[in-house]
Design a protein around this motif. Sequence first.
Motif: not given
Length: 75
Positions: A30-35, A27-28
């Motif tokens: 994945e979050q990097l790709t959305t930032q 999940e972490a």
Amino acid sequence: MAREDQRRASRELRENLIAQLEELYGEAFEQLTTQNLGEGAIARLTQLLLRSREAAITPLQEEIEAPLITRPPST
């Protein structure tokens, strides 16, 4: 609880913890790709996450894979 049952429960607990950690780190990532971060920041954070994941999971895996010694070798 019998010794074998304790070992089994301990192993299951470690395996479940590893699965939870894998999910958390996934999940972490994945979050990097959305930032909306620059490539350098993403690279640094990715490296930190990988190191953190390694430090969290490897000891748990090593304990699962460790040989079980129940008595000393015969002479």
